[in-house]
Design a protein around this motif. Structure first.
Motif, PDB file in Angstrom:
ATOM      1  N   ALA A 473      18.005  30.496  51.030  1.00  0.00           N
ATOM      2  CA  ALA A 473      17.425  30.724  52.361  1.00  0.00           C
ATOM      3  C   ALA A 473      18.459  31.384  53.257  1.00  0.00           C
ATOM      4  O   ALA A 473      19.659  31.113  53.171  1.00  0.00           O
ATOM      5  CB  ALA A 473      16.964  29.400  52.967  1.00  0.00           C
ATOM      6  N   TRP A 474      17.983  32.258  54.090  1.00  0.00           N
ATOM      7  CA  TRP A 474      18.818  32.893  55.098  1.00  0.00           C
ATOM      8  C   TRP A 474      17.973  33.114  56.338  1.00  0.00           C
ATOM      9  O   TRP A 474      16.801  32.728  56.390  1.00  0.00           O
ATOM     10  CB  TRP A 474      19.408  34.199  54.562  1.00  0.00           C
ATOM     11  CG  TRP A 474      18.436  35.337  54.451  1.00  0.00           C
ATOM     12  CD1 TRP A 474      18.286  36.381  55.289  1.00  0.00           C
ATOM     13  CD2 TRP A 474      17.463  35.540  53.423  1.00  0.00           C
ATOM     14  NE1 TRP A 474      17.296  37.230  54.866  1.00  0.00           N
ATOM     15  CE2 TRP A 474      16.774  36.729  53.713  1.00  0.00           C
ATOM     16  CE3 TRP A 474      17.112  34.826  52.272  1.00  0.00           C
ATOM     17  CZ2 TRP A 474      15.752  37.216  52.909  1.00  0.00           C
ATOM     18  CZ3 TRP A 474      16.094  35.308  51.466  1.00  0.00           C
ATOM     19  CH2 TRP A 474      15.427  36.491  51.789  1.00  0.00           C
ATOM     20  N   ALA A 475      18.554  33.712  57.346  1.00  0.00           N
ATOM     21  CA  ALA A 475      17.862  33.834  58.629  1.00  0.00           C
ATOM     22  C   ALA A 475      16.581  34.653  58.517  1.00  0.00           C
ATOM     23  O   ALA A 475      15.622  34.428  59.255  1.00  0.00           O
ATOM     24  CB  ALA A 475      18.795  34.461  59.673  1.00  0.00           C
ATOM     25  N   GLY A 476      16.536  35.593  57.559  1.00  0.00           N
ATOM     26  CA  GLY A 476      15.370  36.462  57.452  1.00  0.00           C
ATOM     27  C   GLY A 476      14.295  35.980  56.511  1.00  0.00           C
ATOM     28  O   GLY A 476      13.250  36.616  56.393  1.00  0.00           O
ATOM     29  N   GLY A 477      14.517  34.886  55.799  1.00  0.00           N
ATOM     30  CA  GLY A 477      13.505  34.406  54.859  1.00  0.00           C
ATOM     31  C   GLY A 477      14.127  33.553  53.774  1.00  0.00           C
ATOM     32  O   GLY A 477      15.204  32.969  53.953  1.00  0.00           O
ATOM     33  N   GLU A 478      13.456  33.498  52.638  1.00  0.00           N
ATOM     34  CA  GLU A 478      13.930  32.677  51.533  1.00  0.00           C
ATOM     35  C   GLU A 478      13.431  33.260  50.223  1.00  0.00           C
ATOM     36  O   GLU A 478      12.407  33.948  50.171  1.00  0.00           O
ATOM     37  CB  GLU A 478      13.458  31.223  51.681  1.00  0.00           C
ATOM     38  CG  GLU A 478      11.954  31.060  51.742  1.00  0.00           C
ATOM     39  CD  GLU A 478      11.521  29.626  52.013  1.00  0.00           C
ATOM     40  OE1 GLU A 478      12.338  28.881  52.592  1.00  0.00           O
ATOM     41  OE2 GLU A 478      10.391  29.271  51.648  1.00  0.00           O
ATOM     42  N   ARG A 479      14.189  32.982  49.153  1.00  0.00           N
ATOM     43  CA  ARG A 479      13.817  33.401  47.801  1.00  0.00           C
ATOM     44  C   ARG A 479      13.896  32.187  46.888  1.00  0.00           C
ATOM     45  O   ARG A 479      14.838  31.392  46.955  1.00  0.00           O
ATOM     46  CB  ARG A 479      14.744  34.498  47.279  1.00  0.00           C
ATOM     47  CG  ARG A 479      14.913  35.685  48.189  1.00  0.00           C
ATOM     48  CD  ARG A 479      13.639  36.481  48.342  1.00  0.00           C
ATOM     49  NE  ARG A 479      13.293  37.223  47.140  1.00  0.00           N
ATOM     50  CZ  ARG A 479      12.233  38.018  47.055  1.00  0.00           C
ATOM     51  NH1 ARG A 479      11.427  38.152  48.102  1.00  0.00           N
ATOM     52  NH2 ARG A 479      11.959  38.676  45.946  1.00  0.00           N
ATOM     53  N   HIS A 480      12.895  32.064  46.020  1.00  0.00           N
ATOM     54  CA  HIS A 480      12.862  30.989  45.033  1.00  0.00           C
ATOM     55  C   HIS A 480      13.443  31.515  43.727  1.00  0.00           C
ATOM     56  O   HIS A 480      12.934  32.481  43.148  1.00  0.00           O
ATOM     57  CB  HIS A 480      11.432  30.500  44.818  1.00  0.00           C
ATOM     58  CG  HIS A 480      10.813  29.920  46.048  1.00  0.00           C
ATOM     59  ND1 HIS A 480      11.035  28.620  46.450  1.00  0.00           N
ATOM     60  CD2 HIS A 480       9.984  30.459  46.971  1.00  0.00           C
ATOM     61  CE1 HIS A 480      10.359  28.391  47.567  1.00  0.00           C
ATOM     62  NE2 HIS A 480       9.714  29.482  47.908  1.00  0.00           N
ATOM     63  N   LEU A 481      14.490  30.858  43.268  1.00  0.00           N
ATOM     64  CA  LEU A 481      15.197  31.284  42.064  1.00  0.00           C
ATOM     65  C   LEU A 481      15.133  30.188  41.011  1.00  0.00           C
ATOM     66  O   LEU A 481      14.989  29.001  41.329  1.00  0.00           O
ATOM     67  CB  LEU A 481      16.647  31.636  42.384  1.00  0.00           C
ATOM     68  CG  LEU A 481      16.845  32.702  43.474  1.00  0.00           C
ATOM     69  CD1 LEU A 481      18.331  32.889  43.762  1.00  0.00           C
ATOM     70  CD2 LEU A 481      16.209  34.019  43.066  1.00  0.00           C
ATOM     71  N   LEU A 482      15.264  30.616  39.751  1.00  0.00           N
ATOM     72  CA  LEU A 482      15.153  29.682  38.622  1.00  0.00           C
ATOM     73  C   LEU A 482      16.195  30.044  37.591  1.00  0.00           C
ATOM     74  O   LEU A 482      16.430  31.234  37.313  1.00  0.00           O
ATOM     75  CB  LEU A 482      13.749  29.747  38.012  1.00  0.00           C
ATOM     76  CG  LEU A 482      13.474  28.837  36.814  1.00  0.00           C
ATOM     77  CD1 LEU A 482      13.447  27.382  37.243  1.00  0.00           C
ATOM     78  CD2 LEU A 482      12.148  29.212  36.147  1.00  0.00           C
TER      79      LEU A 482
END
Length: 707
Positions: A473-482
């Protein structure tokens, strides 16, 4: 005919008689015994059973607080009827008033007159408030028991179920399978010392099985199942009577002093394959209590509490829904940082293992100063899923490759940050490592109580041993990683944000309009509008595929048995893994996005890689990153080693030998003591269970490691 204890009346002189007649009509009669006189009978209610081939009841019990009656019928259904309505109590007064002109009790020959049945037409025919049709199969319900506000039902399907009343509706919480082969369960008896005895017939024997010890207390040869029997036990003797071939048989056995002394009660019948810590509870008058969940090769999962003072593990609940071994566990914590809510410790428990089976339970642990464990655990079964469960119902199945029935789930990981409030229904996402070479993403729709397959990939082309999901997560959004690891020593990193967003869009479009389907279905079929659902069921769903991995690292020369990811204060990720060859590998990753745009794609950069060959003399089956500079590893060689991570190397700080053979898994957590000291705890499982506690130096020595 069946008898049921009448609430509010002494059981020695009064009881309720339930009689089933033609057209599914069931009568409730209150029978009062008077010495020297005929019984006094009062008609209290009339009920109608649901239509079926064998339309009669088999057992009943009253819920006195709610004024309800629970019945089981020959079709295996559970029924809920009202028994405190104005018409029911008016019938009681009517029958008493009629006693003055139309005798109810006796005549000159001291015989009972059926006058109370002559006025049954004045009572309305009540329909059931709630029906659980065929809950125990077609062989019927054998008993219904009320204990501590819960309803317990038994049947000849080999299981007994725990239910509760929710808004005058019967709700199944969970089912229990006492022991293998005990298919004919007749009755449950709760003892004063907290044990639950299961009475039934196993082959040609009558069996009394103890839920606490998991063994048969009594085994009486009687020739098999008998519909007319009675059992009574006391500290002095046990008596069992039954009818066989028209003869009344009596078995009497005097109690003998037991020569068996249990030194340490077992938690499972076979080795423990996985363990997870649910959390800690503070109960007045007790030290800190840690709640764990273990899974085993004996096909059960056990919720247990472990006290640091008594050093005794006390089981709270056993989960027996799996048909094969339980290989992995995962938690989705409830309200609060550690799963603590206003009512106690809560979480969603996911368990998976052999036969490609996943089970989901809702756990709620609360303090109970009265019980031996000082903790009470309520378990509610939420959902179940098997890949090959509905294979026979598929169309054109002869044209497809059948799902391998030996597929096993090797590892589970709950995808963090997916329970968004913007969705029309709450849900959780779950990543699974599968032995058939696939990585699968499942979604749990909590409202519909269904698992749906969101995406899958067969990139590894071999057994996948471990998965670990994490959120960037960062200020501009989030990414789901695996992250996934396989038997060839490769570790792959995936971006699963796309499939998750597609599933969320499908949920928005469906607006929560779902029809309950089978557990084994794809997300597209489940989320179609109601007018198209039946069409979707006639076609074979095409499961969406995951994109290719972002990065694949050959970390080891053979299978990866342990994997852990921890975020550093700088926003980077430490990925630690252990292998069958005894080596440990640590890599430092950084997530880079195209100019800060969320849709520009994800890029992973490997900043540093450190490998320690021959870190252990056997398989490394447990590893945890405690701090960016500290690692903890455990191996089948029964050594627990603390490592200091330095630039380009791993330096051992200390080694402790533990007593659990064939180590299967490790779980760790940290606790800040009253004086501000930070302590690390770990629990190990295998051929047993062990918990260890230790401290780590704030700044390890720069050169030599202490002995």
């Amino acid at each position: 005919l069946s008898w049921a204890p009448r609430p509010g009346l002494p059981p020695a002189t009064a009881a309720a008689l339930l009689a089933s007649g033609p057209d599914g009509e069931m009568l409730w009669l209150d029978v009062t015994h008077r010495p020297g006189q005929a019984p006094w009978v009062r008609l209290m209610g009339r009920y109608v059973l649901p239509p079926c081939k064998q339309r009669w009841h088999t057992c009943a019990a009253f819920l006195p607080q709610e004024g309800l009656l629970v019945c089981g019928d020959r079709r295996g259904s559970l029924l809920l009827f009202p028994c405190s309505s104005s018409s029911g109590w008016a019938a009681e007064s009517t029958s008493i008033a009629n006693a003055g002109t139309d005798p109810v009790v006796e005549d000159s020959s001291n015989e009972l007159e059926p006058s109370c049945l002559l006025h049954k037409g004045a009572l309305p025919l009540e329909s059931p408030l709630s029906v659980l049709f065929g809950l125990h199969g077609k062989t019927g319900v054998t008993s219904v028991t009320i204990h501590r506000g819960y309803i317990y039902s038994t049947g000849r399907d080999g299981v007994y179920r725990q239910l509760r009343l929710q808004d005058q509706q019967l709700e199944v919480l969970r089912k229990h399978r006492p022991c293998k082969g005990l298919q004919w369960i007749e009755e449950l008896r709760f003892t004063s010392d907290g044990d639950l005895l299961v009475l039934g017939f196993h082959a040609d024997n009558f069996v009394v099985w103890s839920s606490r010890t998991g063994e048969n207390l009594h085994c009486i040869p009687c020739g098999g199942g008998h519909r007319s029997w009675s059992y009574c036990s006391s500290p002095l003797a046990e008596v069992f009577a039954f009818i066989k071939s028209g003869d009344v048989m009596l078995y009497h056995h005097e109690a003998e002093p037991s020569e068996q002394q249990v030194l340490l009660a077992s938690l499972h019948g076979r080795e423990i394959t996985c363990v997870r810590r649910l959390g800690a509870m503070e109960v007045p008058g007790h030290a800190t209590l840690n709640v764990f969940v273990t899974g085993s090769e004996d096909t059960t999962a056990c919720v247990l509490v472990l006290s640091e003072n008594s050093r005794a593990a006390v089981p709270l609940a056993r989960l027996s829904d799996h048909i094969s071994s339980v290989r992995t566990l995962a938690f989705a914590m409830g309200p609060g940082d550690e799963g603590f809510g206003d009512e106690g410790l809560s979480a969603l428990l996911f368990s998976a293992g052999g036969r490609a089976q996943i089970e989901c339970y809702q756990l709620l642990c609360t303090g109970d100063t009265v019980s031996e464990s000082a903790v009470a655990c309520q378990v509610i079964h939420v959902a179940s899923h098997r890949l090959d469960k509905h294979w026979e119902q598929k169309k054109n199945r002869h044209k497809l490759v059948k799902m391998d029935p030996e597929t096993r789930y090797m590892s589970l990981s709950v995808v963090p940050g997916t329970s968004t409030k913007q969705l029309p229904t709450p849900w959780k996402l779950l990543a699974a490592a599968c032995s058939d070479g696939s990585v699968r993403i499942f979604g749990l729709l909590e409202a519909a109580r269904k698992f749906v397959l969101v995406a899958e990939s067969f990139h590894h082309q071999r057994c996948v041993l471990k998965v670990e999901a994490f959120l960037h997560a960062w200020a501009g959004g989030e990414r789901h990683l695996l992250c996934s690891a396989a038997t060839d020593g490769s570790v792959a990193f995936w971006d699963i944000t796309g499939p998750i967003m597609d599933a969320a869009d499908a949920l928005h479009q469906a607006e929560g309009e779902m029809e309950p389907l089978g557990e084994c279905c794809c997300l597209a079929a489940l989320l179609l509008p109601l007018t198209k659902v039946r069409v979707a069921l006639l076609t074979e769903p095409n499961f969406p595929a995951l994109d290719a991995p972002l990065v694949t690292i050959m970390a080891h020369s053979c299978g990866v048995n342990s994997l852990h990811i921890r975020k550093t204060p700088e926003g980077q990720y430490l990925v630690a893994s252990g292998s069958d060859d005894g080596s440990i590998h640590v890599c430092l990753l950084e997530v880079a996005l195209g100019r800060g745009e969320a849709a520009a794609g994800t890029c992973l950069q490997v900043l540093e890689r450190v490998s320690r060959p021959c870190a252990h003399a056997a398989h490394v089956t447990g590893i945890r990153v405690l701090r960016p500079d500290l690692l903890l590893s455990a191996s089948v060689d029964q050594r627990l080693t603390l490592w200091n991570r330095r630039p380009g190397e791993l330096v051992p700080l200390s080694t402790t030998f533990f007593h659990v053979p064939d180590l299967a898994e490790l779980d760790c957590w940290e606790v800040v003591e009253a004086g501000g000291e930070l302590r690390y705890y770990c629990v190990l499982c295998g051929q047993g269970l062990e918990m260890l506690c230790g401290t780590a130096p704030s700044k390890p020595p720069p050169q030599e490691a202490p002995q």
